[in-house]
Write a protein that holds these residues in place. Structure first.
Motif, PDB file in Angstrom:
ATOM      1  N   UNK A 234      -0.650  27.428 -55.096  1.00 46.15           N
ATOM      2  CA  UNK A 234       0.498  27.012 -54.589  1.00 46.15           C
ATOM      3  C   UNK A 234       0.648  27.243 -53.035  1.00 46.15           C
ATOM      4  N   UNK A 235       1.433  26.150 -52.359  1.00 40.04           N
ATOM      5  CA  UNK A 235       1.687  26.613 -50.980  1.00 40.04           C
ATOM      6  C   UNK A 235       3.404  26.388 -51.347  1.00 40.04           C
ATOM      7  N   UNK A 236       3.973  27.597 -51.099  1.00 38.56           N
ATOM      8  CA  UNK A 236       5.372  27.734 -51.235  1.00 38.56           C
ATOM      9  C   UNK A 236       6.077  27.747 -49.924  1.00 38.56           C
ATOM     10  N   UNK A 241       7.596  23.310 -53.472  1.00 44.72           N
ATOM     11  CA  UNK A 241       6.340  24.106 -53.924  1.00 44.72           C
ATOM     12  C   UNK A 241       5.134  22.975 -54.041  1.00 44.72           C
ATOM     13  N   UNK A 242       4.243  23.125 -53.265  1.00 46.95           N
ATOM     14  CA  UNK A 242       3.161  22.144 -53.212  1.00 46.95           C
ATOM     15  C   UNK A 242       1.892  22.721 -53.872  1.00 46.95           C
ATOM     16  N   UNK A 266       6.096  24.784 -63.049  1.00 45.61           N
ATOM     17  CA  UNK A 266       7.305  24.021 -62.956  1.00 45.61           C
ATOM     18  C   UNK A 266       8.417  24.542 -63.111  1.00 45.61           C
ATOM     19  N   UNK A 267       8.553  25.434 -64.349  1.00 39.94           N
ATOM     20  CA  UNK A 267       9.695  26.253 -64.603  1.00 39.94           C
ATOM     21  C   UNK A 267       9.951  27.453 -63.692  1.00 39.94           C
ATOM     22  N   UNK A 274      13.377  26.157 -55.905  1.00 43.23           N
ATOM     23  CA  UNK A 274      12.707  25.104 -55.092  1.00 43.23           C
ATOM     24  C   UNK A 274      13.403  23.640 -55.508  1.00 43.23           C
ATOM     25  N   UNK A 275      13.324  22.713 -54.462  1.00 46.66           N
ATOM     26  CA  UNK A 275      13.774  21.731 -54.743  1.00 46.66           C
ATOM     27  C   UNK A 275      12.960  20.483 -55.260  1.00 46.66           C
ATOM     28  N   UNK A 276      11.475  20.544 -54.876  1.00 45.26           N
ATOM     29  CA  UNK A 276      10.612  19.760 -55.356  1.00 45.26           C
ATOM     30  C   UNK A 276       9.333  20.606 -55.664  1.00 45.26           C
TER      31      UNK A 276
END
Length: 315
Positions: A234-236, A241-242, A266-267, A274-276
């Motif tokens: 994950x890249x935060x 959150x990518x 996701x949760x 995070x928005x997305x």
């Protein structure tokens, strides 16, 4: 006459660059010099700084190859990073005008420009798209990513809900991990078997980047009785959150370990504000090939399409 001056970045400006990127409307982890410069041996940096009335008003992460300026070839996206205040479309047009003139004066004949996708914007920030239009910018590549809006997420479909429940009942454990070596071995094996390729980052590069950005780059895995079944890097960064690297062993797929891991992530990201939640692109061959199965898998987890675009200006 334009009040905007263009200068080329040099390493003595690193601290100021990083602070400007952090305070910008659209800068992300990828635009910090500690991230950009990890592969400086592969790309010749030609990042630009725009000065308006003598003050920094925009920065452009970029590299140069021959007579082409790329923003940025070693990054998923580049684009002008701009501040919240005292910067509107009139300033952006001046910046792009001056930058194009600077490029022409320095023998550059082509700009390849990858704007920061809007999901990464901390405030509306598409003045650069208008400036591209003013310079006859042409869309030359589109990749489709799949993204969940965490303020109103769509639910998992019935099959994935069942998979999450089955994985939990089987005793699969999910959470943060420091087993970078084990996961890179699994990921590399999967990519070699399926696509005859390797991860873009080597294990040493990922360890270096994670050590530089421990709060932003994290590994999460799914295991069963100590066996590694699946993982996601994950890249935060900013509002997003990518997912950078996703992988699951055959047993991990069969046991729905990755589905359980995604449900957890996701949760978690929603709870962290995070928005997305961005699963990443599902394309090859510069967007020409769409991995339809991959898109369907991501959409069943609640994601929908976001375009990562690339433009070209011929000078």
């Amino acid at each position: 006459m334009s009040k905007t001056e263009i200068i080329r970045y040099d390493a003595s400006m690193a601290a100021r660059w990083d602070e400007f990127a952090r305070q910008s409307r659209n800068g992300t982890l990828l635009h910090q010099r500690g991230y950009m410069d990890y592969h400086s041996d592969r790309f010749t940096d030609c990042s630009l700084i725009a000065l308006h009335d003598g003050r920094w008003c925009a920065i452009l992460p970029a590299c140069i190859e021959g007579d082409t300026l790329w923003s940025h070839r070693g990054l998923t996206y580049g684009g002008w990073l701009v501040p919240f205040k005292h910067f509107d479309a009139t300033v952006m047009v001046e910046v792009m005008d001056s930058a194009c003139q600077w490029m022409t004066d320095n023998g550059i004949k082509r700009l390849v420009y990858k704007p920061v996708p809007h999901i990464y914007h901390r405030y509306p920030c598409e003045e650069d798209l208008y400036a591209l239009f003013r310079h006859q910018g042409r869309l030359i590549e589109t990749n489709i990513s799949t993204t969940i809006d965490l303020t109103c997420p769509l639910p998992l479909d019935r099959g994935n809900k069942s998979g999450v429940n089955a994985a939990r009942k089987a005793g699969i454990q999910v959470g943060p991990s420091e087993d970078w070596q084990g996961y890179w071995h699994l990921l590399s094996s999967l990519l070699d078997e399926r696509y005859d390729t390797r991860p873009v980052h080597t294990l040493d590069e990922m360890r270096l980047l994670q050590s530089r950005f421990p709060d932003n780059i994290r590994l999460y895995t799914a295991t069963l009785d100590g066996m590694l079944l699946a993982g996601v890097v994950m890249y935060l960064s900013g509002p997003v959150a990518h997912c950078q690297y996703i992988g699951a062993s055959p047993q991990g797929k069969e046991s729905k370990a990755l589905t359980l891991l995604f449900d957890y992530l996701i949760n978690m990201c929603q709870q962290l504000g995070y928005r997305y939640f961005d699963f990443g692109i599902s394309n090859e061959d510069h967007g020409r090939y769409l991995n339809e199965g991959l898109v369907r898998q991501k959409s069943r987890l609640g994601g929908r399409g976001i375009a990562y675009n690339t433009f070209e200006i011929v000078l």
